[in-house]
Write an enzyme that holds these catalytic residues in place. Structure first.
Site, mmCIF file in Angstrom:
data_model
loop_
_atom_site.group_PDB
_atom_site.id
_atom_site.type_symbol
_atom_site.label_atom_id
_atom_site.label_comp_id
_atom_site.label_asym_id
_atom_site.label_seq_id
_atom_site.Cartn_x
_atom_site.Cartn_y
_atom_site.Cartn_z
ATOM 1 C CG HIS A 1 12.651 3.193 17.689
ATOM 2 N ND1 HIS A 1 13.143 2.265 18.389
ATOM 3 C CD2 HIS A 1 12.368 4.051 18.632
ATOM 4 C CE1 HIS A 1 13.290 2.301 19.408
ATOM 5 N NE2 HIS A 1 12.655 3.614 20.032
ATOM 6 C CD GLU A 2 11.660 8.071 18.558
ATOM 7 O OE1 GLU A 2 10.596 7.892 19.541
ATOM 8 O OE2 GLU A 2 12.896 7.721 19.045
ATOM 9 C CG HIS B 1 7.762 4.774 20.627
ATOM 10 N ND1 HIS B 1 7.721 3.510 21.345
ATOM 11 C CD2 HIS B 1 9.090 4.986 20.517
ATOM 12 C CE1 HIS B 1 9.026 3.139 21.886
ATOM 13 N NE2 HIS B 1 9.762 3.999 21.226
#
Length: 342
Positions: free
Chosen positions: A255-256, A259
């Site tokens: 997920h990170e 980003h």
């Protein structure tokens, strides 16, 4: 991410019974509790519907496992991005609206797409523990984390090549509060702007599971000292085989990293209308997801099912499985614009 105080179900029931319906509360009225249908997001102050049996603002009951786990919260949003990044994603969104694909709307997931040109990302993993917990996170766990990244991204043409792992026992860096975050990144970050540095902290501050920088404009030849903060900081207990219930399959790093490659949350803006995450084929979503609510399916906007399996929602690790074609195209575009060759 999730917070650390677990409220017993009996205590929660008493609070819920006494709670006022949060739908009528102003958005800046933050309470550490919720009622049977809504809760106040502690990061934004927004009142939002929840889709599980109960929530106290920090924890929830995962309906698929009936276990109590923390809320996911990674503290990355458009407001934290550079002006150049925001202008870029707005332009890309407008370009897409003017194309044959049309405007932002719910679309079926078609055949999985890949980035236009394969992307290979050098990866460094930095494990930071307190002295007392030194050795609790191993090289095998770091290797498994790199494997989890590749299992998620390889189908889309993106590969992460683990170049090295560092281990540091430092009580202040394990928490990474305030100036300690800058200090550890200045000391540990390696590689160029196209190198992903993941910092895994055993005691990460702020009640978050992770946070990351979005890409920004860096000129060729810029000294690393000017972009030392680039990278992702993640709770080490989310690594494969670690102790974070619901989130110990390595997907927080997936997920990170999304980003880091330029993606926003699927629920960006917390609205069923507007630009959302500036990607046309992510389903509108007005509330982040807890757990993996598919029976019944979470639907925070009329007539659509929320993208609970999307890596950029806040689902539990076992629920994550995909990016959309638009997200893949966006990562490819922003990699070329911001990081490739840097």
């Amino acid at each position: 991410m999730k917070s650390v105080v677990i409220t017993a179900v009996a205590a929660w029931a008493a609070v819920a019974a006494a709670a006022t319906n949060l739908t009528h509360l102003p958005h800046d009225h933050v309470k550490p509790w919720a009622n049977g249908t809504h809760f106040t997001d502690r990061t934004t102050g927004h009142t939002m519907q929840h889709f599980v049996l109960w929530s106290n603002g920090t924890h929830f009951t995962d309906p698929s496992t009936n276990t109590t786990v923390k809320h996911f919260d990674c503290d990355v949003q458009q407001g934290h991005a550079s002006a150049h990044f925001n202008r870029t994603v707005q332009r890309l969104h407008l370009d897409h609206q003017h194309s044959a694909a049309g405007s932002r709307a719910a679309k079926s997931l078609v055949e999985r797409s890949k980035v236009s040109t394969p992307i290979s990302v050098p990866l460094y993993i930095h494990v930071i523990t307190k002295t007392a917990s030194q050795g609790s996170i191993t090289q095998a766990m770091a290797n498994a984390q790199a494997k989890a990244l590749n299992m998620a991204y390889n189908p889309y043409g993106i590969t992460f090549v683990l170049k090295g792992t560092t281990f540091n026992a430092n009580d202040a860096w394990a928490v990474a509060a305030g100036a300690d975050m800058d200090a550890l990144k200045k000391a540990l970050r390696v590689g160029t702007y196209s190198t992903l540095n993941l910092y895994f902290h055993t005691d990460l501050s702020g009640g978050v599971l992770g946070t990351c920088t979005l890409p920004s404009q860096v000129q060729v030849g810029t000294p690393q000292a000017l972009y030392f903060s680039d990278g992702c900081n993640i709770n080490a207990n989310t690594m494969p085989g670690a102790s974070m219930t619901g989130y110990n399959m390595g997907k927080t790093a997936v997920h990170e990293t999304g980003h880091w490659l330029g993606l926003l949350h699927t629920f960006e803006g917390y609205s069923c209308s507007g630009t959302g995450d500036f990607i046309a084929d992510t389903t509108p979503e007005s509330a982040s997801t807890n757990g993996c609510p598919t029976n019944p399916w979470k639907s925070s906007c009329p007539g659509t099912n929320d993208p609970v399996h999307n890596y950029m929602d806040y689902s539990t690790d076992a629920c994550y499985s995909r990016f959309t074609n638009g997200q893949v195209a966006r990562m490819s575009t922003l990699w070329t614009q911001y990081r490739k060759g840097m």
